[in-house]
Design a protein around this motif. Structure first.
Motif, PDB file in Angstrom:
ATOM      1  N   UNK A  62      19.294  60.868  32.756  1.00  0.00           N
ATOM      2  CA  UNK A  62      19.256  60.014  31.671  1.00  0.00           C
ATOM      3  C   UNK A  62      19.470  60.901  30.593  1.00  0.00           C
ATOM      4  N   UNK A  63      20.020  60.267  29.573  1.00  0.00           N
ATOM      5  CA  UNK A  63      20.171  60.833  28.302  1.00  0.00           C
ATOM      6  C   UNK A  63      19.941  59.618  27.183  1.00  0.00           C
ATOM      7  N   UNK A  64      19.160  59.938  26.256  1.00  0.00           N
ATOM      8  CA  UNK A  64      18.906  58.728  25.120  1.00  0.00           C
ATOM      9  C   UNK A  64      19.504  59.013  23.812  1.00  0.00           C
ATOM     10  N   UNK A  65      20.095  58.283  23.141  1.00  0.00           N
ATOM     11  CA  UNK A  65      20.604  58.456  21.655  1.00  0.00           C
ATOM     12  C   UNK A  65      19.888  57.672  20.933  1.00  0.00           C
ATOM     13  N   UNK A  66      19.791  58.085  19.533  1.00  0.00           N
ATOM     14  CA  UNK A  66      19.327  57.313  18.597  1.00  0.00           C
ATOM     15  C   UNK A  66      20.141  56.752  17.425  1.00  0.00           C
ATOM     16  N   UNK A  67      20.250  55.397  17.507  1.00  0.00           N
ATOM     17  CA  UNK A  67      21.367  54.846  16.777  1.00  0.00           C
ATOM     18  C   UNK A  67      21.186  55.082  15.251  1.00  0.00           C
ATOM     19  N   UNK A  68      22.436  55.252  14.504  1.00  0.00           N
ATOM     20  CA  UNK A  68      22.238  55.337  13.106  1.00  0.00           C
ATOM     21  C   UNK A  68      22.826  54.067  12.454  1.00  0.00           C
ATOM     22  N   UNK A  69      22.665  53.934  11.061  1.00  0.00           N
ATOM     23  CA  UNK A  69      23.256  52.662  10.596  1.00  0.00           C
ATOM     24  C   UNK A  69      24.691  52.774  10.156  1.00  0.00           C
ATOM     25  N   UNK A  70      25.215  52.768  11.187  1.00  0.00           N
ATOM     26  CA  UNK A  70      26.867  53.158  11.118  1.00  0.00           C
ATOM     27  C   UNK A  70      27.686  51.883  10.425  1.00  0.00           C
ATOM     28  N   UNK A  71      27.104  50.633  10.546  1.00  0.00           N
ATOM     29  CA  UNK A  71      27.600  49.568   9.714  1.00  0.00           C
ATOM     30  C   UNK A  71      26.350  48.697   9.776  1.00  0.00           C
ATOM     31  N   UNK A  72      26.685  47.297   9.034  1.00  0.00           N
ATOM     32  CA  UNK A  72      25.878  46.470   8.561  1.00  0.00           C
ATOM     33  C   UNK A  72      25.032  45.625   9.476  1.00  0.00           C
ATOM     34  N   UNK A 168      25.449  58.132  16.136  1.00  0.00           N
ATOM     35  CA  UNK A 168      24.044  58.394  16.801  1.00  0.00           C
ATOM     36  C   UNK A 168      23.592  59.462  16.782  1.00  0.00           C
ATOM     37  N   UNK A 169      22.485  60.036  17.098  1.00  0.00           N
ATOM     38  CA  UNK A 169      22.048  61.526  17.257  1.00  0.00           C
ATOM     39  C   UNK A 169      21.268  61.439  18.755  1.00  0.00           C
ATOM     40  N   UNK A 170      21.357  62.828  19.384  1.00  0.00           N
ATOM     41  CA  UNK A 170      20.753  62.848  20.544  1.00  0.00           C
ATOM     42  C   UNK A 170      19.001  62.746  20.334  1.00  0.00           C
ATOM     43  N   UNK A 171      18.640  61.932  21.236  1.00  0.00           N
ATOM     44  CA  UNK A 171      17.012  61.777  21.131  1.00  0.00           C
ATOM     45  C   UNK A 171      16.580  62.421  22.385  1.00  0.00           C
ATOM     46  N   UNK A 172      17.133  62.401  23.566  1.00  0.00           N
ATOM     47  CA  UNK A 172      16.619  63.183  24.677  1.00  0.00           C
ATOM     48  C   UNK A 172      17.830  63.739  25.474  1.00  0.00           C
ATOM     49  N   UNK A 173      17.861  65.274  25.546  1.00  0.00           N
ATOM     50  CA  UNK A 173      19.036  65.605  26.321  1.00  0.00           C
ATOM     51  C   UNK A 173      19.036  65.254  27.683  1.00  0.00           C
TER      52      UNK A 173
END
Length: 428
Positions: A62-72, A168-173
């Motif tokens: 598993x790998x988790x990513x943290x979403x950014x506010x790339x749109x509205x 997004x950014x990596x939350x869990x490798x």
């Protein structure tokens, strides 16, 4: 040979049912057997799931990513977009370019999946292993981590190009996780277990009965046994003297048969030939002879079925090896004489003129002469004896006589102008 007698007998549905009902005990055995087999198999397969908690274990990276506010858009829409883009052709091509792994797009998209907790900005991707999809296989943890790293990098590259910013950014490798899931659909209650086993037992009973009916029906059609004594009568075109069963296999039955064959005028010697078909040759002729002897009628039983009797003298006498014919005295009114085929050396005993002369000589000494011959299906001797006798009785068993044999007897006797006076049927 006459074409009048043909072994073509059709079996109606009622005939099939009636003759299968006679084998009810066989159907019962088959029903019990298949009930045990099918019911036992069902019980064995369901036993581990009775009110039990069944789990399914999966190894996955598993790998988790943290979403950014790339749109509205909202969190859910942004997470859905990321998961859709991960399955796109652009990400697939970038993945192959980055990792050097060669696989089809179908295998790529089928190998991983993603999920997003409701109203969460975290998206988790996972790869289950070991697993084979189309032309690509992930065999262990190392390959699964390599695949996941390539996926995240390819997804990051494609989304940055598409939206012009980091999405997004990596939350869990990527890491290996053992996931245990409860499989509720595999759990049954005791009541459901009993119902399932009962249904299996019922199906087994029906299957056993059906199999018995099919097999027995095929058997009677292939071997073409007479369905009943009436069918034997129709084949031979002669009347039934009696039908012997386990209930009436007694002296009184043979007395009635002896009375049927007796000379109504009561004058001269009555010569009776038993044209036997099957395994009832010995008992019938001897029983008839005993019936006449019990009525104080001087009777001779010529036993042609005693093939190797040491006490025999008939064969040696007919062949001219001895001038003395020894008769065995069974009682005051019954005598018997037997043959020994070893002494005949392949010569025809009954067809010998001396046998005919002997029969004429004995007819002056006895009131009844009973000839007991061998199976008419195997040897023709019985027909030669029949031509020398006053009456001919066919003796056969319904269960061990084929229809073709009965037609053969009728054809042979008709060609040789032999009259059949009756048939004694053994239905044991």
């Amino acid at each position: 040979m006459s074409q009048r007698y043909e072994s073509r007998k059709e079996y109606s549905l009622m005939d099939v049912l009636k003759y299968n009902l006679r084998k009810w005990w066989l159907a019962a055995i088959m029903a019990v057997l298949f009930a045990v087999i099918v019911g036992g198999y069902k019980a064995k397969t369901l036993m581990p799931y009775i009110e039990a908690e069944t789990y399914d274990e999966k190894m996955q990276v598993e790998a988790s990513v943290l979403l950014t506010e790339y749109n509205s858009e909202g969190l859910v829409e942004r997470g859905t977009n990321i998961m859709k883009i991960a399955k796109s052709r652009s990400v697939y091509q970038e993945f192959c370019k980055l990792t050097g792994i060669e696989l089809t797009q179908q295998a790529f998209t089928d190998m991983f999946d993603g999920e997003q907790t409701e109203a969460s900005d975290v998206v988790t991707f996972f790869v289950v292993y070991p697993r084979t999809s189309w032309d690509y296989a992930v065999d262990d943890e190392e390959q699964a981590i390599t695949f996941m790293n390539g996926l995240i990098q390819a997804l990051d590259t494609v989304t940055q190009k598409g939206y012009g910013t980091k999405c997004f950014s990596i939350l869990d490798e990527p890491a290996s996780v053992r996931r245990v899931e409860k499989v509720a659909s595999y759990t049954i209650s005791n009541s459901e277990f009993r119902q399932a086993v009962l249904k299996a037992v019922t199906a087994g009973i029906l299957l056993g009965i059906l199999l018995e009916v099919v097999c027995y029906t095929l058997w009677i059609m292939i071997y073409k046994k007479p369905k009943d004594a009436q069918e034997i009568q129709e084949c031979l075109e002669t009347q039934i003297v009696d039908v012997i069963t386990k209930k009436n296999e007694e002296e009184e039955t043979y007395k009635k048969a002896a009375l049927f064959l007796s000379n109504s005028k009561g004058q001269g010697c009555q010569k009776i030939n038993c044209l036997t078909v099957g395994r009832f040759a010995d008992t019938t002729a001897s029983c008839l002879a005993m019936c006449y002897a019990n009525e104080k009628k001087k009777t001779l039983l010529i036993d042609l079925n005693a093939a190797e009797s040491e006490e025999a003298s008939l064969s040696a006498y007919i062949m001219g090896d001895t001038t003395e014919l020894k008769l065995q005295q069974m009682n005051e009114y019954l005598d018997t004489v037997k043959r020994n085929t070893k002494q005949e050396k392949g010569f025809d005993l009954v067809g010998n003129e001396k046998f005919k002369e002997l029969l004429e000589r004995f007819s002056k000494q006895y009131e009844y002469i009973i000839i007991n011959g061998r199976d008419a299906e195997k040897v023709s001797e019985g027909y030669k004896a029949a031509a020398l006798c006053d009456k001919n009785l066919v003796v056969c068993g319904r269960r061990n006589t084929r229809m073709e044999t009965l037609y053969m007897i009728k054809n042979t006797t008709e060609i040789n102008h032999i009259h059949l006076d009756g048939v004694l049927v053994y239905d044991l």
